[in-house]
Every structure is written in C-alpha cells, then in structure tokens.
Design a protein around this motif. Structure first.
Motif, PDB file in Angstrom:
ATOM      1  N   MET A  80      54.523  39.464  39.653  1.00  0.00           N
ATOM      2  CA  MET A  80      54.546  38.391  38.709  1.00  0.00           C
ATOM      3  C   MET A  80      53.269  38.398  37.874  1.00  0.00           C
ATOM      4  SD  MET A  80      53.674  34.829  38.078  1.00  0.00           S
ATOM      5  CE  MET A  80      52.792  34.529  39.545  1.00  0.00           C
ATOM      6  N   LEU A  81      52.122  38.606  38.508  1.00  0.00           N
ATOM      7  CA  LEU A  81      50.867  38.648  37.759  1.00  0.00           C
ATOM      8  C   LEU A  81      50.824  39.837  36.819  1.00  0.00           C
ATOM      9  CD1 LEU A  81      48.324  37.517  40.496  1.00  0.00           C
ATOM     10  CD2 LEU A  81      49.204  36.192  38.563  1.00  0.00           C
ATOM     11  N   ALA A  82      51.411  40.967  37.207  1.00  0.00           N
ATOM     12  CA  ALA A  82      51.479  42.123  36.314  1.00  0.00           C
ATOM     13  C   ALA A  82      52.336  41.796  35.094  1.00  0.00           C
ATOM     14  CB  ALA A  82      52.038  43.335  37.054  1.00  0.00           C
ATOM     15  N   ALA A  83      53.430  41.074  35.305  1.00  0.00           N
ATOM     16  CA  ALA A  83      54.287  40.674  34.183  1.00  0.00           C
ATOM     17  C   ALA A  83      53.556  39.709  33.261  1.00  0.00           C
ATOM     18  CB  ALA A  83      55.575  40.051  34.698  1.00  0.00           C
ATOM     19  N   LEU A  84      52.762  38.812  33.823  1.00  0.00           N
ATOM     20  CA  LEU A  84      51.961  37.908  32.987  1.00  0.00           C
ATOM     21  C   LEU A  84      50.937  38.695  32.174  1.00  0.00           C
ATOM     22  CD1 LEU A  84      51.295  34.865  35.357  1.00  0.00           C
ATOM     23  CD2 LEU A  84      52.945  35.021  33.487  1.00  0.00           C
ATOM     24  N   ALA A  85      50.309  39.675  32.800  1.00  0.00           N
ATOM     25  CA  ALA A  85      49.323  40.494  32.097  1.00  0.00           C
ATOM     26  C   ALA A  85      49.991  41.279  30.964  1.00  0.00           C
ATOM     27  CB  ALA A  85      48.638  41.447  33.068  1.00  0.00           C
ATOM     28  N   GLN A  86      51.167  41.813  31.234  1.00  0.00           N
ATOM     29  CA  GLN A  86      51.892  42.567  30.203  1.00  0.00           C
ATOM     30  C   GLN A  86      52.218  41.669  29.010  1.00  0.00           C
ATOM     31  OE1 GLN A  86      55.675  44.067  31.497  1.00  0.00           O
ATOM     32  NE2 GLN A  86      55.891  45.417  29.732  1.00  0.00           N
ATOM     33  N   ARG A  87      52.499  40.424  29.278  1.00  0.00           N
ATOM     34  CA  ARG A  87      52.817  39.468  28.212  1.00  0.00           C
ATOM     35  C   ARG A  87      51.567  38.806  27.643  1.00  0.00           C
ATOM     36  NH1 ARG A  87      58.319  36.593  30.518  1.00  0.00           N
ATOM     37  NH2 ARG A  87      59.265  38.519  31.242  1.00  0.00           N
ATOM     38  N   GLU A  88      50.411  39.209  28.144  1.00  0.00           N
ATOM     39  CA  GLU A  88      49.116  38.678  27.727  1.00  0.00           C
ATOM     40  C   GLU A  88      49.023  37.163  27.919  1.00  0.00           C
ATOM     41  OE1 GLU A  88      48.365  40.153  23.773  1.00  0.00           O
ATOM     42  OE2 GLU A  88      48.159  42.220  24.508  1.00  0.00           O
ATOM     43  N   VAL A  89      49.510  36.724  29.064  1.00  0.00           N
ATOM     44  CA  VAL A  89      49.470  35.302  29.418  1.00  0.00           C
ATOM     45  C   VAL A  89      48.246  35.064  30.292  1.00  0.00           C
ATOM     46  CG1 VAL A  89      50.665  33.437  30.639  1.00  0.00           C
ATOM     47  CG2 VAL A  89      51.988  35.104  29.303  1.00  0.00           C
ATOM     48  N   PRO A  90      47.297  34.264  29.825  1.00  0.00           N
ATOM     49  CA  PRO A  90      46.114  33.979  30.654  1.00  0.00           C
ATOM     50  C   PRO A  90      46.481  33.012  31.780  1.00  0.00           C
ATOM     51  CG  PRO A  90      46.044  32.665  28.664  1.00  0.00           C
ATOM     52  CD  PRO A  90      47.251  33.555  28.543  1.00  0.00           C
ATOM     53  N   TRP A  91      45.730  33.092  32.874  1.00  0.00           N
ATOM     54  CA  TRP A  91      45.979  32.187  33.988  1.00  0.00           C
ATOM     55  C   TRP A  91      44.667  31.809  34.647  1.00  0.00           C
ATOM     56  CZ3 TRP A  91      45.035  34.146  39.021  1.00  0.00           C
ATOM     57  CH2 TRP A  91      44.846  35.533  39.084  1.00  0.00           C
ATOM     58  N   ALA A  92      44.713  30.679  35.325  1.00  0.00           N
ATOM     59  CA  ALA A  92      43.531  30.145  35.996  1.00  0.00           C
ATOM     60  C   ALA A  92      43.946  29.602  37.356  1.00  0.00           C
ATOM     61  CB  ALA A  92      42.906  29.040  35.152  1.00  0.00           C
ATOM     62  N   ILE A  93      42.974  29.341  38.177  1.00  0.00           N
ATOM     63  CA  ILE A  93      43.211  28.746  39.495  1.00  0.00           C
ATOM     64  C   ILE A  93      42.350  27.501  39.619  1.00  0.00           C
ATOM     65  CG2 ILE A  93      42.896  29.027  41.985  1.00  0.00           C
ATOM     66  CD1 ILE A  93      43.581  31.958  41.654  1.00  0.00           C
ATOM     67  N   VAL A  94      42.978  26.423  40.058  1.00  0.00           N
ATOM     68  CA  VAL A  94      42.272  25.186  40.392  1.00  0.00           C
ATOM     69  C   VAL A  94      42.536  24.952  41.875  1.00  0.00           C
ATOM     70  CG1 VAL A  94      42.033  22.721  39.935  1.00  0.00           C
ATOM     71  CG2 VAL A  94      42.654  24.281  38.067  1.00  0.00           C
ATOM     72  N   THR A  95      41.488  24.961  42.668  1.00  0.00           N
ATOM     73  CA  THR A  95      41.652  24.882  44.117  1.00  0.00           C
ATOM     74  C   THR A  95      40.722  23.846  44.734  1.00  0.00           C
ATOM     75  OG1 THR A  95      41.591  26.157  46.192  1.00  0.00           O
ATOM     76  CG2 THR A  95      40.001  26.777  44.480  1.00  0.00           C
ATOM     77  N   THR A  96      41.125  23.341  45.866  1.00  0.00           N
ATOM     78  CA  THR A  96      40.259  22.440  46.618  1.00  0.00           C
ATOM     79  C   THR A  96      39.365  23.225  47.579  1.00  0.00           C
ATOM     80  OG1 THR A  96      42.018  22.085  48.247  1.00  0.00           O
ATOM     81  CG2 THR A  96      41.817  20.474  46.467  1.00  0.00           C
ATOM     82  N   SER A  97      39.488  24.557  47.556  1.00  0.00           N
ATOM     83  CA  SER A  97      38.609  25.409  48.368  1.00  0.00           C
ATOM     84  C   SER A  97      37.242  25.527  47.690  1.00  0.00           C
ATOM     85  CB  SER A  97      39.198  26.810  48.512  1.00  0.00           C
ATOM     86  OG  SER A  97      40.388  26.775  49.240  1.00  0.00           O
ATOM     87  N   VAL A  98      36.227  25.863  48.485  1.00  0.00           N
ATOM     88  CA  VAL A  98      34.905  26.108  47.921  1.00  0.00           C
ATOM     89  C   VAL A  98      34.924  27.460  47.216  1.00  0.00           C
ATOM     90  CG1 VAL A  98      33.665  24.646  49.556  1.00  0.00           C
ATOM     91  CG2 VAL A  98      34.059  27.049  50.108  1.00  0.00           C
ATOM     92  N   SER A  99      34.046  27.639  46.246  1.00  0.00           N
ATOM     93  CA  SER A  99      34.088  28.830  45.394  1.00  0.00           C
ATOM     94  C   SER A  99      33.873  30.124  46.175  1.00  0.00           C
ATOM     95  CB  SER A  99      33.081  28.719  44.266  1.00  0.00           C
ATOM     96  OG  SER A  99      31.775  28.625  44.780  1.00  0.00           O
ATOM     97  N   TYR A 100      32.942  30.167  47.126  1.00  0.00           N
ATOM     98  CA  TYR A 100      32.675  31.427  47.817  1.00  0.00           C
ATOM     99  C   TYR A 100      33.886  31.903  48.599  1.00  0.00           C
ATOM    100  CZ  TYR A 100      31.638  28.567  51.962  1.00  0.00           C
ATOM    101  OH  TYR A 100      31.706  27.679  52.988  1.00  0.00           O
ATOM    102  N   TYR A 101      34.663  30.977  49.149  1.00  0.00           N
ATOM    103  CA  TYR A 101      35.888  31.362  49.857  1.00  0.00           C
ATOM    104  C   TYR A 101      36.949  31.827  48.864  1.00  0.00           C
ATOM    105  CZ  TYR A 101      40.236  31.129  52.404  1.00  0.00           C
ATOM    106  OH  TYR A 101      41.465  31.437  52.947  1.00  0.00           O
ATOM    107  N   ALA A 102      37.182  31.043  47.810  1.00  0.00           N
ATOM    108  CA  ALA A 102      38.196  31.392  46.814  1.00  0.00           C
ATOM    109  C   ALA A 102      37.868  32.731  46.152  1.00  0.00           C
ATOM    110  CB  ALA A 102      38.302  30.286  45.774  1.00  0.00           C
ATOM    111  N   GLU A 103      36.601  32.954  45.814  1.00  0.00           N
ATOM    112  CA  GLU A 103      36.199  34.218  45.205  1.00  0.00           C
ATOM    113  C   GLU A 103      36.424  35.391  46.162  1.00  0.00           C
ATOM    114  OE1 GLU A 103      32.177  33.339  44.119  1.00  0.00           O
ATOM    115  OE2 GLU A 103      32.793  32.263  42.300  1.00  0.00           O
ATOM    116  N   ALA A 104      36.155  35.195  47.441  1.00  0.00           N
ATOM    117  CA  ALA A 104      36.370  36.265  48.424  1.00  0.00           C
ATOM    118  C   ALA A 104      37.851  36.619  48.527  1.00  0.00           C
ATOM    119  CB  ALA A 104      35.824  35.846  49.790  1.00  0.00           C
ATOM    120  N   VAL A 105      38.724  35.624  48.515  1.00  0.00           N
ATOM    121  CA  VAL A 105      40.167  35.879  48.571  1.00  0.00           C
ATOM    122  C   VAL A 105      40.621  36.606  47.311  1.00  0.00           C
ATOM    123  CG1 VAL A 105      42.450  34.779  48.613  1.00  0.00           C
ATOM    124  CG2 VAL A 105      40.645  33.951  50.139  1.00  0.00           C
ATOM    125  N   LEU A 106      40.170  36.136  46.145  1.00  0.00           N
ATOM    126  CA  LEU A 106      40.537  36.785  44.894  1.00  0.00           C
ATOM    127  C   LEU A 106      40.046  38.236  44.857  1.00  0.00           C
ATOM    128  CD1 LEU A 106      39.831  33.870  42.409  1.00  0.00           C
ATOM    129  CD2 LEU A 106      42.073  34.785  43.042  1.00  0.00           C
TER     130      LEU A 106
END
Length: 118
Positions: free
Chosen positions: A1-27
C-alpha cells in the motif's frame, strides 16, 4: 500500500501517542519514511486534541479536506474529525474501538480507493 502511495506521489504522515525514539526505531526497522512523524511529546495537548493532526497536515502541505486519517482508537477519530480530516477506522485491527468513524477500511489496501489514481 505504501509503495502504491509513493507511485501516486501521495505524501503521508504518522501521528502517534508513542514517544519519538520508539516510533523512529520502528519506522527505521521497517524502512518507512513518512513526510512527518508527530510523536507523543510533539503535540500538546495529546490526542484526542487535534494539535498533532494539524501539525501533520501542515507538513503534508495539503488542505485538511484532502487528508485521510486511519486509526483504531476513538481518540484518533476525535482528533481527525477535530482537524477536519476524514476519519477511517482500521477495522482489521484487533484493538479497534467502535466510534463515530466516517468510514471503515477492511484492510490497508482499502485506503487506495480514497486516493486519486496516478
């Protein structure tokens, strides 16, 4: 799905209740690169307040009416709707909270039905 979004040049973001160091590590682990990550401490007050969603919308450089929010918690739904974003329930999630969602996605690829073709 993310590859299809990239092909269509659709930007995306994440809003999470996790702390940044954890979210960045997962990403990083999965090789995912959103236009913007808004973590727990980036948006005060936190969800269900729309502040984090509004920060993400700003980074996407799109009007709220062209942004979709996918979540599984009522706090997501309330934050999206408070920011003027269509709130879609991730119904594949075992932790989905029923709420007043604007729509439901059976699986992640269902998001592509809401995005203009390339």
């Amino acid at each position: 799905m993310l590859a299809a979004l990239a092909q269509r040049e659709v930007p995306w973001a994440i809003v999470t209740t996790s702390v940044s160091y954890y979210a960045e590590a997962v990403l990083d682990h999965y090789g995912l690169h959103p236009r913007r990550l808004v973590a727990y401490h980036d948006a005060r007050p936190p969800k269900p307040h729309p502040r984090g969603v509004l920060l993400a919308i700003e980074a996407l450089s799109l009007p709220a009416s062209e942004v979709l929010g996918v979540g599984n918690a009522v706090t997501d739904q309330v934050a999206y709707q408070g920011a003027g974003v269509l709130a879609l329930a991730a119904s594949w999630s075992p932790d989905l909270e029923r709420g007043d969602w604007d729509g439901e996605l059976a699986d992640p690829s269902g998001l592509l039905e809401y995005v203009a073709p390339s």
